[in-house]
Every structure is written in structure tokens, then in C-alpha cells.
Write an enzyme that holds these catalytic residues in place. Structure first.
Site, PDB file in Angstrom:
ATOM      1  N   CYS A 159       0.853  -1.202   0.000  1.00 37.42           N
ATOM      2  CA  CYS A 159       0.000   0.000   0.000  1.00 37.42           C
ATOM      3  C   CYS A 159       0.880   1.240   0.000  1.00 37.42           C
ATOM      4  CB  CYS A 159      -0.986  -0.024   1.171  1.00 37.42           C
ATOM      5  SG  CYS A 159      -0.204  -0.076   2.774  1.00 37.42           S
ATOM      6  N   SER A 160       0.843   2.038   1.060  1.00 32.17           N
ATOM      7  CA  SER A 160       1.649   3.261   1.065  1.00 32.17           C
ATOM      8  C   SER A 160       2.001   3.685   2.486  1.00 32.17           C
ATOM      9  CB  SER A 160       0.907   4.399   0.349  1.00 32.17           C
ATOM     10  OG  SER A 160      -0.366   4.608   0.945  1.00 32.17           O
ATOM     11  N   CYS A 161       2.388   2.738   3.327  1.00 32.46           N
ATOM     12  CA  CYS A 161       2.819   3.082   4.683  1.00 32.46           C
ATOM     13  C   CYS A 161       3.955   4.092   4.599  1.00 32.46           C
ATOM     14  CB  CYS A 161       3.271   1.828   5.421  1.00 32.46           C
ATOM     15  SG  CYS A 161       1.929   0.682   5.793  1.00 32.46           S
TER      16      CYS A 161
END
Length: 231
Positions: free
Chosen positions: A136-138
């Protein structure tokens, strides 16, 4: 927890799993909060709300763009730049940052959601570090502000793992063949801060002056710190 090699830190030329112990220690399992799974839908809802408010004259789109850009490109990354600059000038702080980044960063009052568990990785002549979140985009908001659009893209998330040297080249970063490139996979539990190398010719500089050399991309690993000439 079943072993999942997808979440191992990755190397430029070495895809064996000699860092399995780090996977176990840092829990490289993307046990993401619900907000990540709804990121696309939330983004659409925000855009729709912005459009309605603009049409009704409640907000100025240009002013909103400036506000977002300020937070994304200036205020947020400035926190991380101060952390890096302190590490460059203070060996005791640097050692603390490398040992317990969460506590060292919190000591400068940079805390908040998505920045609770931090790990600092340091660039050297022998190793360059890059950060990605493959699922995802942590991203460490308290020290880097808003994540750039490219960080959240599927293209970056896949290519950073498969061809990190090629991705760096597209960002304008060319490293010697002798410099290994290591890719760190952020999770909902652990996020990374790259400490770039201090540029030559900055001996005796103040922390504030040094912080001006630290860019957002250099703390993700897709860039280098500015040189004094570039500043």
C-alpha cells in the site's frame, strides 16, 4: 506466523534471504489498519468534496493547492531534515537514532500516528537504502509529511523491488557499481527513515544550514542530500 518472503528487505543483486532474522524481529507482516484499504475510495471522496466546495465558493482551489504543497513539500519534510541534521552533527544523537529511532525522533517532538515505530537506516559508501511499501503506502507522516503520489503508485512499489538501480537512475541518482542497494519494505507496524550521507564541504555548518540540504527524496532514498552548491 507463516514465513512470507515477499516482505523481506530486498537487495540489488542478492535475493537470497540472509536477512530473515530482521523479518522476524520487525514483524514484516502488513497487518494494515483499515484506513489503507480504503485509501482509493477516501481519495475520491475528498476530491468530490473539494469540487463541491469550490463550486459553491467556500474554498479557493489555488489556495488549497498551495496549502497542500506547503505541508507536503515544506513543513513535513522539514521535521525529518532536522532529525538528519542533528544526527550529522551530534554523534551521541546519531547513535541513539540508529539504536532507537522512535525515541530519538520523539525527543524532538516529532510524534504522531504512522510514526510510532521508526527505524533509521544510514547510507554509506558501501550501501544505499531505499524505502517502499509493496502492498500500500505506509509512510512516516510525522517526519516526512504527506507521501508523494509516486510513492503510492503500483509502478514504484513493484519496480523499486525489482530494479532499484534503474528507479534511482530515473530519479537522477547514479551510484557506483560497488555500492549495494538495499530496499526496505515499510509496514503498518514499522516505518523507515533513510539518513543520507552528509555532503562534503559542510564542515562547521550549523544544524539549520545543514537541514536545508536534506530533501524529502533523500530521506526515502530516491535522492541524495543537496551539495552546498545546489543549496
Amino acid at each position: 506466523m507463516a514465513h512470507d518472503p515477499h516482505h523481506e528487505p530486498h537487495h540489488d543483486h542478492d535475493h537470497d534471504h540472509d536477512h530473515e532474522h530482521e523479518h522476524e524481529r520487525h514483524g514484516h507482516d502488513h497487518g494494515h489498519d483499515g484506513d489503507h484499504s480504503e485509501l482509493g475510495a477516501m481519495d475520491l471522496r475528498v476530491r468530490a468534496l473539494q469540487s463541491v466546495l469550490s463550486q459553491k465558493g467556500y474554498i479557493d482551489p489555488a489556495a488549497l493547492d498551495v496549502l497542500i504543497d506547503t505541508y507536503q513539500s515544506k513543513i513535513g519534510p522539514r521535521n525529518g531534515a532536522r532529525v538528519v541534521a542533528r544526527a550529522w552533527v551530534d554523534p551521541t544523537y546519531r547513535e541513539w537514532l540508529m539504536r532507537d529511532a522512535s525515541a530519538a525522533i520523539a525527543s524532538l517532538d516529532f510524534t504522531g500516528r504512522q510514526g510510532e515505530h521508526m527505524i533509521a537506516v544510514e547510507n554509506t559508501d558501501d550501501q544505499h537504502n531505499m524505502v517502499v511499501c509493496t502492498l500500500c503506502s505506509c509512510y512516516p507522516w510525522p517526519v516526512l509529511g504527506l507521501p508523494p503520489t509516486w510513492y503510492k503508485s503500483a509502478v514504484y512499489r513493484s519496480r523499486a523491488v525489482k530494479d532499484p538501480r534503474g528507479v534511482l537512475a530515473e530519479f537522477g541518482v547514479s551510484l557506483p557499481d560497488t555500492t549495494a542497494i538495499r530496499v526496505w519494505d515499510s509496514t503498518a507496524e514499522v516505518r523507515y527513515l533513510v539518513v543520507p550521507q552528509r555532503p562534503a564541504g559542510t564542515e562547521g555548518w550549523s544544524e539549520d544550514r545543514l537541514a536545508d540540504l536534506v530533501t524529502r527524496d533523500s530521506m526515502i532514498g530516491t535522492g541524495l542530500a543537496r551539495t552546498p552548491e545546489q543549496r
